[in-house]
Write a protein that holds these residues in place. Structure first.
Motif, short mmCIF file in Angstrom:
data_model
loop_
_atom_site.label_atom_id
_atom_site.label_comp_id
_atom_site.label_asym_id
_atom_site.label_seq_id
_atom_site.Cartn_x
_atom_site.Cartn_y
_atom_site.Cartn_z
N MET A 113 9.27 -38.63 64.69
CA MET A 113 9.96 -37.91 65.96
C MET A 113 9.59 -36.42 65.79
SD MET A 113 13.84 -38.44 67.33
CE MET A 113 14.65 -37.23 66.25
N PRO A 114 9.22 -35.43 66.62
CA PRO A 114 8.77 -34.06 66.10
C PRO A 114 9.71 -33.22 66.05
CG PRO A 114 8.51 -34.79 68.51
CD PRO A 114 8.80 -35.98 67.94
N ARG A 115 10.98 -33.37 66.72
CA ARG A 115 12.05 -32.52 66.71
C ARG A 115 13.50 -33.26 66.47
NH1 ARG A 115 11.39 -28.69 72.04
NH2 ARG A 115 12.57 -27.09 70.73
N VAL A 116 14.28 -32.72 65.89
CA VAL A 116 15.78 -33.49 65.62
C VAL A 116 16.71 -32.85 66.44
CG1 VAL A 116 17.01 -34.47 63.94
CG2 VAL A 116 14.96 -34.26 63.23
N LYS A 117 17.50 -33.59 67.33
CA LYS A 117 18.52 -32.88 67.84
C LYS A 117 19.90 -32.98 66.93
CE LYS A 117 21.80 -31.34 70.70
NZ LYS A 117 22.43 -32.16 71.70
N ILE A 118 20.53 -32.03 66.65
CA ILE A 118 21.99 -32.28 66.14
C ILE A 118 23.08 -31.96 67.05
CG2 ILE A 118 23.40 -31.26 64.23
CD1 ILE A 118 20.70 -30.43 62.89
N GLY A 119 23.79 -32.95 67.21
CA GLY A 119 24.90 -32.79 68.21
C GLY A 119 25.92 -31.98 67.89
N ILE A 140 16.87 -28.82 67.07
CA ILE A 140 17.84 -28.32 68.34
C ILE A 140 19.33 -28.36 67.74
CG2 ILE A 140 18.17 -28.58 70.78
CD1 ILE A 140 15.51 -30.13 70.59
N LEU A 141 19.85 -27.46 67.70
CA LEU A 141 21.16 -27.07 67.19
C LEU A 141 22.29 -27.10 68.36
CD1 LEU A 141 23.33 -27.40 64.70
CD2 LEU A 141 22.81 -24.95 64.64
N SER A 142 23.06 -28.20 68.73
CA SER A 142 24.22 -27.86 69.73
C SER A 142 25.37 -27.14 69.13
CB SER A 142 24.58 -29.24 70.54
OG SER A 142 23.90 -29.26 71.61
N THR A 192 16.10 -23.98 67.70
CA THR A 192 16.50 -23.65 68.85
C THR A 192 18.24 -23.75 68.94
OG1 THR A 192 14.49 -24.04 69.97
CG2 THR A 192 16.53 -23.83 71.33
N VAL A 193 18.93 -22.86 69.38
CA VAL A 193 20.24 -23.23 69.55
C VAL A 193 20.82 -23.12 70.89
CG1 VAL A 193 22.40 -21.87 69.11
CG2 VAL A 193 20.67 -21.51 67.61
N LEU A 194 21.66 -24.39 70.97
CA LEU A 194 21.92 -24.54 72.54
C LEU A 194 23.58 -24.16 72.59
CD1 LEU A 194 20.47 -28.14 73.07
CD2 LEU A 194 19.44 -26.03 73.34
N HIS A 195 23.68 -23.41 73.38
CA HIS A 195 25.27 -23.25 73.98
C HIS A 195 25.55 -24.73 74.52
CE1 HIS A 195 28.96 -21.81 75.90
NE2 HIS A 195 28.44 -21.94 77.00
N LEU A 245 15.33 -24.13 76.79
CA LEU A 245 15.49 -25.56 76.61
C LEU A 245 16.82 -25.97 77.41
CD1 LEU A 245 15.26 -27.88 73.42
CD2 LEU A 245 17.13 -28.09 75.16
N ILE A 246 16.71 -27.14 78.36
CA ILE A 246 17.83 -27.59 79.08
C ILE A 246 18.19 -29.10 78.57
CG2 ILE A 246 18.78 -28.28 81.39
CD1 ILE A 246 19.11 -25.15 80.71
N GLU A 247 19.41 -29.51 78.45
CA GLU A 247 19.54 -30.97 78.05
C GLU A 247 20.64 -31.30 79.05
OE1 GLU A 247 20.07 -32.84 73.92
OE2 GLU A 247 22.04 -32.16 74.58
N LYS A 248 20.35 -32.38 79.68
CA LYS A 248 21.41 -33.08 80.72
C LYS A 248 21.57 -34.38 80.59
CE LYS A 248 23.99 -31.93 84.65
NZ LYS A 248 25.05 -30.79 84.69
N HIS A 249 22.68 -34.93 80.55
CA HIS A 249 22.88 -36.20 80.82
C HIS A 249 22.51 -36.80 82.19
CE1 HIS A 249 25.41 -37.45 77.24
NE2 HIS A 249 25.72 -36.00 77.15
N PHE A 250 22.06 -38.15 82.24
CA PHE A 250 21.78 -38.87 83.42
C PHE A 250 22.04 -40.23 83.21
CE2 PHE A 250 17.76 -39.75 81.09
CZ PHE A 250 17.24 -40.86 81.84
N THR A 251 22.07 -40.83 84.26
CA THR A 251 22.37 -42.21 84.52
C THR A 251 21.61 -42.91 85.64
OG1 THR A 251 24.16 -44.04 84.69
CG2 THR A 251 24.63 -41.78 85.63
N LEU A 252 21.83 -44.29 85.70
CA LEU A 252 21.17 -44.98 86.94
C LEU A 252 22.31 -44.56 87.86
CD1 LEU A 252 19.20 -47.89 85.80
CD2 LEU A 252 18.42 -45.78 86.02
N ASP A 253 23.52 -44.78 87.61
CA ASP A 253 24.51 -44.98 88.53
C ASP A 253 25.99 -44.40 87.80
OD1 ASP A 253 26.73 -45.71 90.47
OD2 ASP A 253 25.77 -47.61 90.67
#
Length: 356
Positions: A113-119, A140-142, A192-195, A245-253
């Motif tokens: 995995m090329p990048r690790v997202k930290i929640g 990617i640091l949230s 990369t720092v995420l607000h 960078l933008i991160e956004k939750h998505f779902t089918l329904d």
């Protein structure tokens, strides 16, 4: 530079591989850069008696513990392989957020995995931050729920992990690593720092996008947004404000059972967000103020020139009664209006004729 867009599937697969595969396909069709899941071992993540967050209680069985809920959403190694293979088929980057050091190592060793997202919940988890830095991958640091000081502390641990091999750092050693040129260079190359506002869904009025400016000014690192607001206006606005960078939750329904579906985009909304972000990038252009290529052909039609508003004899002085301004704009600029007043005309003009 193109904004990196992560479609956050998270735990919206509900433990179903059919649902997980459908999420991968929806993300690929929407044109995102990556899809992200969550990798955890529930027994390592949460105590058996840990209560749920309010939003989890509202969207899942209130009688069920957080541990029981997470056990149903935990992905096995085999399920990870199934998801990653489906991502490969659809030319989509697989990412996942690890919640423990073993999960982080698994993601890097097993899938490269090329990048690790930290929640956001791990912002103060120093041991995990150090272990992730030691993997040598960009992060990617949230920063949801965090203060600026806590963000700096997290970056200190990451910087220390990138440039040393120590495993029991003192506060001073962390500070020295963060302050060093080597540490700053490592952070600049990798983080990369995420607000983020950790609420599901987050009220628009709590989005506080100006905090991205603060993060960038404080740490001189690329910034982005992990967004939990409803709709797509906030992430698009974040791109206009400089998010990389933008991160956004998505779902089918959104009506599906589970803790995160209600605060997620549905497929059409995800596609609209991606298009809105790409349109925003195109609209941002450059900082230079000058006519764009399409504007040049329109200048003569919509700008104006000096004209005679009544007949003018040769040698007659131009006056406010005889000199006016009308389209088209292919003659003398009206900016020279005052220069002509009181001067003698070099020729005869009929009413409405452009001054030469």
């Amino acid at each position: 530079m193109s904004t990196y867009i992560i479609a956050e599937a998270g735990v919206n697969h509900n433990g179903s591989m059919d649902l997980a595969r459908d999420l991968v396909e929806v993300a690929a069709e929407a044109g995102v850069d990556a899809i992200k899941f969550q990798t955890f071992r529930s027994e390592e993540l949460v105590a058996e008696d840990a209560p749920k967050a309010d939003y989890q209680t509202e969207t899942t069985d209130a009688e069920e513990s957080q541990a029981e809920m997470l056990r149903k959403l935990e992905l096995s190694p085999e399920q990870h392989h199934t998801i990653v293979q489906h991502c490969t088929v659809h030319d989509l980057q697989f990412l996942s957020t690890p919640f423990d050091a073993q999960s982080a190592r698994f993601l890097v060793d097993e899938f490269d995995m090329p990048r690790v997202k930290i929640g956001s919940g791990e912002l103060t988890n120093g041991p995990l931050l150090l272990n992730i830095a030691r993997l040598g991958r960009p992060v990617i640091l949230s920063t949801g729920m965090g203060t600026l000081g806590e963000v700096e502390q997290a970056l200190s641990v990451l910087g220390y992990g990138y440039i040393t091999d120590g495993d029991r750092p003192s506060v001073e050693e962390l500070e020295r690593a963060f302050a060093s040129t080597e540490g700053q260079n490592a952070l600049a190359q990798n983080v990369t720092v995420l607000h983020c506002v950790t609420e599901y869904p987050a009220p628009v009025e709590a989005a506080n996008l100006r905090a991205m400016d603060t993060l960038h000014e404080a740490f001189d690192l690329p910034v982005g947004l992990s967004d939990h607001t409803e709709g797509i206006a906030v992430p698009i606005a974040a791109v206009a404000r400089g998010a990389t960078l933008i991160e956004k939750h998505f779902t089918l329904d959104r009506s599906l059972p589970g803790p995160d579906h209600e605060a997620s985009l549905e497929p059409e909304e995800l596609r609209d967000m991606v298009q809105g972000i790409r349109d925003t990038e195109a609209a941002l252009g450059t900082a230079r103020k000058a006519p764009t290529e399409p504007e040049w052909k329109n200048r003569p039609a919509v700008r104006k020139s000096l004209v005679a508003t009544q007949p003018i004899d040769e040698g007659e002085d131009f006056t406010t009664d005889s000199l006016g301004v009308k389209r088209p704009g292919d003659g003398i600029s009206p900016m020279r209006y005052w220069e002509y007043l009181g001067t003698a005309s070099s020729r005869r003009y009929s009413e409405g004729e452009q001054i030469q």
